[in-house]
Design a protein around this motif. Structure first.
Motif, PDB file in Angstrom:
ATOM      1  N   GLU A   2       0.830  -1.297  -0.140  1.00  0.00           N
ATOM      2  CA  GLU A   2       0.085  -0.096   0.068  1.00  0.00           C
ATOM      3  C   GLU A   2       0.885   1.167  -0.061  1.00  0.00           C
ATOM      4  OE1 GLU A   2      -2.897  -0.033   3.159  1.00  0.00           O
ATOM      5  OE2 GLU A   2      -3.300  -2.207   2.813  1.00  0.00           O
ATOM      6  N   ILE A   3       0.192   2.235  -0.315  1.00  0.00           N
ATOM      7  CA  ILE A   3       1.129   3.421  -0.596  1.00  0.00           C
ATOM      8  C   ILE A   3       1.359   4.120   0.656  1.00  0.00           C
ATOM      9  CG2 ILE A   3      -1.075   5.208  -0.781  1.00  0.00           C
ATOM     10  CD1 ILE A   3       2.114   5.467  -3.006  1.00  0.00           C
ATOM     11  N   GLU A   4       0.401   3.998   1.619  1.00  0.00           N
ATOM     12  CA  GLU A   4       1.161   4.562   3.002  1.00  0.00           C
ATOM     13  C   GLU A   4       2.281   3.733   3.639  1.00  0.00           C
ATOM     14  OE1 GLU A   4       0.067   7.380   4.434  1.00  0.00           O
ATOM     15  OE2 GLU A   4      -1.226   7.556   2.713  1.00  0.00           O
ATOM     16  N   ASN A   5       2.042   2.510   3.290  1.00  0.00           N
ATOM     17  CA  ASN A   5       3.512   1.598   3.952  1.00  0.00           C
ATOM     18  C   ASN A   5       4.830   2.057   3.116  1.00  0.00           C
ATOM     19  OD1 ASN A   5       1.953   0.432   5.624  1.00  0.00           O
ATOM     20  ND2 ASN A   5       1.251  -1.229   4.433  1.00  0.00           N
ATOM     21  N   LEU A   6       4.577   2.285   1.883  1.00  0.00           N
ATOM     22  CA  LEU A   6       5.687   2.416   0.931  1.00  0.00           C
ATOM     23  C   LEU A   6       6.308   4.123   1.424  1.00  0.00           C
ATOM     24  CD1 LEU A   6       7.342   2.326  -1.636  1.00  0.00           C
ATOM     25  CD2 LEU A   6       5.650   2.987  -2.954  1.00  0.00           C
ATOM     26  N   ILE A   7       5.346   4.688   1.798  1.00  0.00           N
ATOM     27  CA  ILE A   7       5.620   6.047   2.351  1.00  0.00           C
ATOM     28  C   ILE A   7       6.734   6.060   3.670  1.00  0.00           C
ATOM     29  CG2 ILE A   7       5.125   8.519   3.102  1.00  0.00           C
ATOM     30  CD1 ILE A   7       2.674   8.434   1.024  1.00  0.00           C
ATOM     31  N   LYS A   8       5.950   5.339   4.375  1.00  0.00           N
ATOM     32  CA  LYS A   8       6.609   5.056   5.805  1.00  0.00           C
ATOM     33  C   LYS A   8       8.252   4.327   5.390  1.00  0.00           C
ATOM     34  CE  LYS A   8       2.491   4.390   8.689  1.00  0.00           C
ATOM     35  NZ  LYS A   8       1.595   3.851   9.428  1.00  0.00           N
ATOM     36  N   LEU A   9       7.981   3.375   4.567  1.00  0.00           N
ATOM     37  CA  LEU A   9       9.373   2.813   4.265  1.00  0.00           C
ATOM     38  C   LEU A   9      10.567   3.849   3.779  1.00  0.00           C
ATOM     39  CD1 LEU A   9      11.099   0.273   3.953  1.00  0.00           C
ATOM     40  CD2 LEU A   9      10.046  -0.191   1.829  1.00  0.00           C
ATOM     41  N   ILE A  10       9.960   4.355   2.763  1.00  0.00           N
ATOM     42  CA  ILE A  10      10.697   5.655   2.052  1.00  0.00           C
ATOM     43  C   ILE A  10      11.328   6.732   3.224  1.00  0.00           C
ATOM     44  CG2 ILE A  10      11.051   7.568   0.758  1.00  0.00           C
ATOM     45  CD1 ILE A  10       9.042   5.988  -1.181  1.00  0.00           C
ATOM     46  N   SER A  47      11.236  19.061  -9.061  1.00  0.00           N
ATOM     47  CA  SER A  47      11.427  17.863  -8.839  1.00  0.00           C
ATOM     48  C   SER A  47      10.414  17.111  -8.291  1.00  0.00           C
ATOM     49  CB  SER A  47      12.734  17.606  -8.248  1.00  0.00           C
ATOM     50  OG  SER A  47      12.773  18.007  -7.010  1.00  0.00           O
ATOM     51  N   ALA A  48      10.396  15.707  -8.668  1.00  0.00           N
ATOM     52  CA  ALA A  48       9.236  14.827  -8.150  1.00  0.00           C
ATOM     53  C   ALA A  48       9.392  14.583  -6.635  1.00  0.00           C
ATOM     54  CB  ALA A  48       9.208  13.586  -8.905  1.00  0.00           C
ATOM     55  N   VAL A  49      10.395  14.649  -6.264  1.00  0.00           N
ATOM     56  CA  VAL A  49      10.947  14.273  -4.747  1.00  0.00           C
ATOM     57  C   VAL A  49      11.853  15.433  -4.259  1.00  0.00           C
ATOM     58  CG1 VAL A  49      12.090  12.845  -3.370  1.00  0.00           C
ATOM     59  CG2 VAL A  49      10.696  11.680  -5.428  1.00  0.00           C
ATOM     60  N   SER A  50      11.417  15.984  -3.014  1.00  0.00           N
ATOM     61  CA  SER A  50      12.010  17.050  -2.646  1.00  0.00           C
ATOM     62  C   SER A  50      13.176  16.485  -1.765  1.00  0.00           C
ATOM     63  CB  SER A  50      11.383  17.967  -1.895  1.00  0.00           C
ATOM     64  OG  SER A  50      10.982  17.157  -0.621  1.00  0.00           O
ATOM     65  N   GLU A  51      14.362  17.333  -1.602  1.00  0.00           N
ATOM     66  CA  GLU A  51      15.669  16.988  -0.818  1.00  0.00           C
ATOM     67  C   GLU A  51      15.389  16.807   0.612  1.00  0.00           C
ATOM     68  OE1 GLU A  51      19.712  19.228   0.678  1.00  0.00           O
ATOM     69  OE2 GLU A  51      18.907  19.676  -1.417  1.00  0.00           O
ATOM     70  N   GLY A  52      14.559  17.450   1.149  1.00  0.00           N
ATOM     71  CA  GLY A  52      14.158  17.353   2.794  1.00  0.00           C
ATOM     72  C   GLY A  52      13.426  16.049   3.185  1.00  0.00           C
ATOM     73  N   ASN A  53      12.465  15.795   2.299  1.00  0.00           N
ATOM     74  CA  ASN A  53      11.800  14.919   2.892  1.00  0.00           C
ATOM     75  C   ASN A  53      11.034  13.974   1.827  1.00  0.00           C
ATOM     76  OD1 ASN A  53       9.812  12.801   4.036  1.00  0.00           O
ATOM     77  ND2 ASN A  53       8.651  14.098   5.320  1.00  0.00           N
ATOM     78  N   PRO A  54      11.591  13.090   1.017  1.00  0.00           N
ATOM     79  CA  PRO A  54      11.298  12.522  -0.137  1.00  0.00           C
ATOM     80  C   PRO A  54       9.849  12.068  -0.143  1.00  0.00           C
ATOM     81  CG  PRO A  54      13.517  11.953   0.296  1.00  0.00           C
ATOM     82  CD  PRO A  54      12.894  12.738   1.617  1.00  0.00           C
ATOM     83  N   ARG A  59       3.388  11.488  -1.577  1.00  0.00           N
ATOM     84  CA  ARG A  59       1.748  11.585  -1.483  1.00  0.00           C
ATOM     85  C   ARG A  59       1.082  12.238  -2.864  1.00  0.00           C
ATOM     86  NH1 ARG A  59       3.790  12.666   4.020  1.00  0.00           N
ATOM     87  NH2 ARG A  59       3.223  10.805   5.089  1.00  0.00           N
ATOM     88  N   ASP A  60       1.826  13.371  -3.314  1.00  0.00           N
ATOM     89  CA  ASP A  60       0.986  14.075  -4.279  1.00  0.00           C
ATOM     90  C   ASP A  60       0.922  13.295  -5.349  1.00  0.00           C
ATOM     91  OD1 ASP A  60       1.173  16.217  -2.370  1.00  0.00           O
ATOM     92  OD2 ASP A  60       2.948  16.882  -3.315  1.00  0.00           O
ATOM     93  N   TYR A  61       1.869  12.419  -5.494  1.00  0.00           N
ATOM     94  CA  TYR A  61       1.748  11.492  -6.860  1.00  0.00           C
ATOM     95  C   TYR A  61       1.181  10.033  -6.612  1.00  0.00           C
ATOM     96  CZ  TYR A  61       5.075  14.681  -8.758  1.00  0.00           C
ATOM     97  OH  TYR A  61       5.559  16.078  -9.085  1.00  0.00           O
ATOM     98  N   ALA A  62       0.334   9.925  -5.503  1.00  0.00           N
ATOM     99  CA  ALA A  62      -0.102   8.586  -5.159  1.00  0.00           C
ATOM    100  C   ALA A  62      -1.237   8.370  -6.066  1.00  0.00           C
ATOM    101  CB  ALA A  62      -0.812   8.699  -3.733  1.00  0.00           C
ATOM    102  N   ALA A  63      -1.743   9.724  -6.758  1.00  0.00           N
ATOM    103  CA  ALA A  63      -3.111   9.139  -7.613  1.00  0.00           C
ATOM    104  C   ALA A  63      -2.717   8.289  -9.041  1.00  0.00           C
ATOM    105  CB  ALA A  63      -3.728  10.653  -8.085  1.00  0.00           C
ATOM    106  N   GLY A  64      -1.352   8.729  -9.490  1.00  0.00           N
ATOM    107  CA  GLY A  64      -0.841   8.062 -10.719  1.00  0.00           C
ATOM    108  C   GLY A  64       0.069   7.108 -10.507  1.00  0.00           C
TER     109      GLY A  64
END
Length: 160
Positions: A2-10, A47-54, A59-64
């Motif tokens: 799931e996207i939330e688990n992926l975000i936590k992992l990143i 950029s699609a991912v920022s330096e501070g908190n990738p 989350r903004d790209y979770a729709a695609g």
């Protein structure tokens, strides 16, 4: 996954000292890597991912589809690659542009160089290693400051 688990992992990998992480589940493979050298984007680029908190931008790209966003970012990096050939560090050490503190640098921006010509020295374990040009051309850019540490594979010079 799931996207939330992926975000936590990143977020977890980003906050850790890890430089690489591989994960596979149900045929889905995930490979995260971090580079120590931070590359700045040109003004006006987003950029699609920022330096501070990738993960926050993810989350903004979770729709695609995530893979499309990652792939398009990689394609943009190839398009923006600077012209010329890079001379990279063959080892980890300290970069020196001149043979001694009071001597002139081996090369400067705009100098014409030949293949095999000494461009700099990298000190590693008290040994001085000459860095030679792999190409004929003109020094377009010196990418490291004198006396700064360098990593294996780090670009040192751009030859055009």
């Amino acid at each position: 996954m799931e996207i939330e688990n992926l975000i936590k992992l990143i977020e977890t990998v980003s906050a850790s000292e890890l430089t690489g992480f591989k994960y596979e589940e149900n045929g889905v493979k995930l490979h995260l890597t971090k580079k120590k050298q931070i590359q700045a984007a040109a003004p006006g680029e987003v950029s699609a991912v920022s330096e501070g908190n990738p993960a926050s931008n993810l989350r903004d790209y979770a729709a695609g589809p995530i893979t499309e966003n990652i792939r398009s970012g990689a394609e943009e990096a190839v398009i923006r690659k600077p012209e010329g050939k890079l001379v990279e560090s063959p080892l980890v050490g300290t970069f020196y542009a001149a043979p001694s503190e009071d001597a002139a640098p081996f090369v400067a921006v705009g100098d014409t160089v030949k293949k095999g010509q000494t461009l700099a020295i990298i000190e590693a374990m008290k040994l001085m290693n000459e860095i030679e040009s792999e190409y004929d051309g003109t020094v377009a850019e010196i990418l490291v400051e004198n006396g700064k540490p360098v990593e294996y594979g780090q670009p040192l010079f751009r030859i055009s």
